[in-house]
Write a protein that holds these residues in place. Structure first.
Motif, short mmCIF file in Angstrom:
data_model
loop_
_atom_site.label_atom_id
_atom_site.label_comp_id
_atom_site.label_asym_id
_atom_site.label_seq_id
_atom_site.Cartn_x
_atom_site.Cartn_y
_atom_site.Cartn_z
N ILE A 109 4.04 -13.14 0.54
CA ILE A 109 3.73 -12.20 -0.54
C ILE A 109 3.69 -12.94 -1.87
O ILE A 109 2.76 -12.78 -2.66
CB ILE A 109 4.75 -11.04 -0.56
CG1 ILE A 109 4.75 -10.29 0.78
CG2 ILE A 109 4.47 -10.11 -1.73
CD1 ILE A 109 3.39 -9.78 1.24
N TYR B 274 13.03 -10.10 -3.41
CA TYR B 274 12.31 -9.37 -2.38
C TYR B 274 13.06 -8.06 -2.17
O TYR B 274 14.20 -8.06 -1.68
CB TYR B 274 12.23 -10.18 -1.09
CG TYR B 274 11.54 -11.51 -1.31
CD1 TYR B 274 10.18 -11.57 -1.53
CD2 TYR B 274 12.27 -12.69 -1.34
CE1 TYR B 274 9.54 -12.78 -1.76
CE2 TYR B 274 11.63 -13.91 -1.56
CZ TYR B 274 10.28 -13.94 -1.77
OH TYR B 274 9.65 -15.15 -2.01
N ASN C 32 11.78 -5.08 -0.67
CA ASN C 32 11.36 -4.21 0.42
C ASN C 32 10.57 -5.04 1.44
O ASN C 32 9.90 -6.00 1.07
CB ASN C 32 10.50 -3.05 -0.10
CG ASN C 32 10.48 -1.85 0.82
OD1 ASN C 32 10.98 -1.89 1.93
ND2 ASN C 32 9.87 -0.77 0.34
N VAL D 268 7.53 -5.78 4.08
CA VAL D 268 6.10 -5.48 4.16
C VAL D 268 5.70 -5.50 5.63
O VAL D 268 5.49 -6.57 6.20
CB VAL D 268 5.26 -6.48 3.35
CG1 VAL D 268 3.77 -6.16 3.49
CG2 VAL D 268 5.69 -6.51 1.90
N VAL E 246 -0.85 -4.17 0.04
CA VAL E 246 -0.10 -4.50 -1.16
C VAL E 246 -1.06 -4.74 -2.31
O VAL E 246 -2.25 -5.03 -2.10
CB VAL E 246 0.81 -5.74 -0.96
CG1 VAL E 246 1.83 -5.51 0.14
CG2 VAL E 246 0.01 -7.00 -0.71
N ILE F 109 3.75 -1.78 -2.48
CA ILE F 109 3.32 -1.48 -1.12
C ILE F 109 2.78 -0.05 -1.13
O ILE F 109 3.47 0.86 -1.60
CB ILE F 109 4.49 -1.57 -0.12
CG1 ILE F 109 5.21 -2.91 -0.24
CG2 ILE F 109 3.99 -1.32 1.31
CD1 ILE F 109 6.54 -2.94 0.49
N ALA G 244 7.59 -4.59 -2.85
CA ALA G 244 7.91 -5.67 -1.92
C ALA G 244 8.62 -6.81 -2.61
O ALA G 244 9.55 -7.41 -2.08
CB ALA G 244 6.63 -6.20 -1.27
N CYS G 245 8.18 -7.11 -3.83
CA CYS G 245 8.66 -8.29 -4.53
C CYS G 245 8.50 -8.08 -6.04
O CYS G 245 7.50 -7.50 -6.48
CB CYS G 245 7.86 -9.51 -4.08
SG CYS G 245 8.25 -11.06 -4.90
#
Length: 155
Positions: free
Chosen positions: A67, A97, A99, A101, A107, A133, A140-141
């Motif tokens: 990601i 991070y 969450n 993916v 994304v 996401i 996610a990040c």
């Protein structure tokens, strides 16, 4: 996307959102290619059968660094400056991070300019990049990245 003619004008964008990228599908083929490129074949990324049984997502998940590696593709194009001749990745101040993916998710990157400082030969930008996401509240990040932009114009 934000466009400027001159790097000298970038300071006026500090604190502003520069844009949001298009959605990108993170499919198993991309995850597998990243695993091959990095040697990270941990089962959570590549073993579909085990992931279906043991992960809460019911599928494999993307590598965090996969990601993060999408910054050049998704976040960098959100700021275009006509007189910039090259951009150098200087590093990250912070990466989290937040969450997972799951394979098959979409994304996108959202970029906010946190600071812009002129230095010897280049301008150092600090940007917050949030990888969202689709359909998820938590991203996610979240990464604070530093890039140095150069022009061929004299200081």
């Amino acid at each position: 996307m934000t466009r400027l003619e001159r790097l000298a004008d970038v300071a006026g964008l500090v604190g502003q959102e520069l844009g949001v990228s298009d959605w990108m599908v993170i499919n198993q083929e991309r995850i597998d290619a990243f695993a091959d490129a990095t040697g990270d074949h941990q089962w959570i990324h590549v073993d579909r059968e085990r992931a279906a049984k043991e992960l809460p997502t019911g599928t494999t998940i993307a590598h965090g660094y996969l990601i993060l590696s999408l910054i050049p593709m998704l976040a960098s194009p959100l700021l275009e400056i006509a007189d910039v001749t090259r951009t150098i990745n200087y590093g990250c101040n912070r990466v989290r991070y937040t969450n997972m993916v799951p394979a098959g998710s979409r994304v996108r990157a959202r970029r906010v300019l946190k600071s812009a400082e002129e230095g010897s030969g280049g301008t150092r930008l600090v940007s917050e990049i949030v990888f969202e996401i689709e359909g998820e509240e938590r991203p996610a990040c979240v990464a604070e990245v530093v890039t140095v932009l150069y022009t061929d114009a004299p200081d």
